[in-house]
Every structure is written in C-alpha cells, then in structure tokens.
Motif scaffolding. Structure first.
Motif, PDB file in Angstrom:
ATOM      1  N   GLN A  94       0.818  -1.212   0.000  1.00 27.79           N
ATOM      2  CA  GLN A  94       0.000   0.000   0.000  1.00 27.79           C
ATOM      3  C   GLN A  94       0.853   1.263   0.000  1.00 27.79           C
ATOM      4  O   GLN A  94       0.352   2.336  -0.334  1.00 27.79           O
ATOM      5  N   PRO A  98      -1.937   2.626  -2.588  1.00 28.93           N
ATOM      6  CA  PRO A  98      -2.808   2.586  -1.409  1.00 28.93           C
ATOM      7  C   PRO A  98      -4.085   1.774  -1.607  1.00 28.93           C
ATOM      8  O   PRO A  98      -4.678   1.320  -0.618  1.00 28.93           O
ATOM      9  N   GLU A  99      -4.500   1.577  -2.846  1.00 27.68           N
ATOM     10  CA  GLU A  99      -5.740   0.833  -3.096  1.00 27.68           C
ATOM     11  C   GLU A  99      -5.559  -0.677  -3.046  1.00 27.68           C
ATOM     12  O   GLU A  99      -6.523  -1.442  -3.223  1.00 27.68           O
ATOM     13  N   SER A 122      -4.917   0.754   4.461  1.00 23.75           N
ATOM     14  CA  SER A 122      -5.197   2.147   4.160  1.00 23.75           C
ATOM     15  C   SER A 122      -6.681   2.339   3.907  1.00 23.75           C
ATOM     16  O   SER A 122      -7.434   1.394   3.673  1.00 23.75           O
ATOM     17  N   GLU A 124      -7.965   3.638   1.326  1.00 25.07           N
ATOM     18  CA  GLU A 124      -8.264   3.332  -0.072  1.00 25.07           C
ATOM     19  C   GLU A 124      -8.288   1.836  -0.345  1.00 25.07           C
ATOM     20  O   GLU A 124      -9.002   1.356  -1.224  1.00 25.07           O
TER      21      GLU A 124
END
Length: 269
Positions: A94, A98-99, A122, A124
C-alpha cells in the motif's frame, strides 16, 4: 466463524508453535516458555538461524514491493501470515499503491488475535484475515473474506513465505497448485523453500529439533525447489537464496552459509 475468545481459549501453551518460535528468535514478545526453549535449542544447533529468518522476511518485503511496483499487482493472498511484524505485506504494497487489497491467512490463535488488531490497511485499500490452514485450500478460497476482496478477473499475488517446509510431500505440490489454479493468467507466485544445501549438518539438526518439538519439516534441494515453479515464467534472477533475490542497497553482507531458504517469484501464464 468462531469468536476471538473461543479461538484464544484453544491456545496450547504446552507445545511449541512455529509462528511463536519465529517470533521468539527474532526478538519478539508474543510467545510462551515452551517456544523460547524450542528456539534456544534450535539456535544452539545453528547460531545463524536468526539471520536466516530475518532474510526470509526481507525477501517477502522485496517480492511484495516488486509485484506492486513493477508488475502492477493490486491484490494479494498471503498464506501463513505469522505474527504481525512491521512492515507487514499490506504496508509494503500500500506504500506503492494505497488501493491494494491483502487477504492474510493463518491458523494460530495468537496470530488471529494480533492480526485482527494490527493488520489494518489504508482507507483506499483493504485487508482481511482468514482463520484457515494451507492444508485446507477450500476453506481459504471459499471464505467470505477471499470472495469479497479478491477479484479473480484480475491478477493476484500469491505469497507462500516460510511455510512450505512444514508441508510434507506429496501434499505440497497439490496444495500449491490448488491455490494457483483459480488465479488468472498474469498472477504471480512468490514463495520460499527451505533447504539444507548450504549448511547441511547444522540445518539438518534444526530440522530434527523441529520434528522433536512436534513440527515436522522437510528440506528441498535446488532441483526440487525449482520444480514448484514448473510451467510458470520465472522472474530474474530465478530461484536463488533469498538474500540474493534482487537485493537492495540496504542489504547486509550475509554469509550464504547462514541462509537455508530458496526464494523466487514467477508469473502464471
């Protein structure tokens, strides 16, 4: 799904557990006296064991970063998570994206308690924890966590780090393949494989100690370790000792005799 209290009530403090021995040898605090005794015995047989374990963990960091950064993998299945020790896989991937989504799998009650408290991703992305065993791949692949986080129309990073030496033949190949089979082409397998090729006497004694402690293990030479990746496209440099797989500038100067693990990353075609 069993509640946290029910699972933690089933912790066996009279028998050493591989995840807790690992934690003890690396200087953690989540273990019992029986784990410390087992770890001390193993380190007497092979004082390099802590170095070996650290390098296995570093391989996971580099492999995860590579898959996220270079191969664009955004979803990961981590088999045999072990006790959370930062950075964990979701933190590594991440940081790149971050997704990213990570499904962690382990069957130790202490790991369960810590994972649910600490393995938070995270905003996201997402993380989930499956209470299951590699010996039961259906429980992993059919779990609500896997089904909700992993999109089988997109490539997956399958991480099997520091686990395979506890999987006896002939189950080993069948179980690895069962986890790979539903993953689409373009998915990657990152795996480490225990070996006695570089310090056979010392590592052999460690293996015997694990077996005496109720944790039978199997060591594999380079030919056998490489065969687990048959039919896949190996990423350079192929199957190597873990500390030599794409080492970064921060890599310590490690004596190869201190490393009893092969590692590789390969692409499913």
């Amino acid at each position: 799904m069993a509640g946290l209290h029910e699972r933690t009530q089933r912790i066996d403090t009279s028998t050493a557990h591989s995840a807790r021995v690992y934690d003890y040898i690396l200087g953690g605090k989540d273990h019992y006296p029986v784990d410390a005794e087992a770890g001390d015995a193993m380190c007497r047989h092979w004082p390099a064991l802590p170095v070996h374990m650290r390098e296995n963990r570093r391989f996971m960091h580099r492999a995860g970063h590579y898959l996220a950064q270079e191969r664009g993998i955004r979803q990961f299945l981590d088999i045999g998570t072990g006790l959370p020790t930062a950075p964990n896989l979701h933190e590594v991937v991440q940081e790149v994206a971050p997704e990213s989504r990570v499904v962690y799998v382990d069957n130790d009650p202490i790991v369960l308690a810590h994972a649910r408290a600490l393995l938070q991703g995270s905003a996201e992305g997402a993380t989930a924890y499956v209470d299951a065993d590699m010996h039961d791949p259906e429980a992993i692949l059919e779990s609500p966590e896997f089904r909700s986080l992993i999109d089988l129309d997109e490539p997956v990073g399958l991480m099997i780090i520091g686990v395979l030496h506890f999987i006896m033949p002939p189950d080993d190949r069948r179980l690895v393949r069962r986890l790979l089979d539903p993953l689409p082409p373009g998915s990657h397998l990152a795996m480490t494989v225990g070996t006695g090729d570089f310090a056979p006497e010392e590592v052999g004694r460690v293996s015997e100690e694990y077996t005496r402690q109720g944790m039978p293990m199997v060591l594999r030479d380079l030919r056998v370790a490489s065969s687990f990746f048959d039919g896949m496209e190996l990423v350079e440099p192929g199957v190597t000792q873990v500390h030599t797989w794409r080492p970064g500038s921060e890599q310590d100067d490690v004596d190869g005799r201190a490393i009893a693990m092969y590692g590789a990353v390969a692409r499913k075609v």
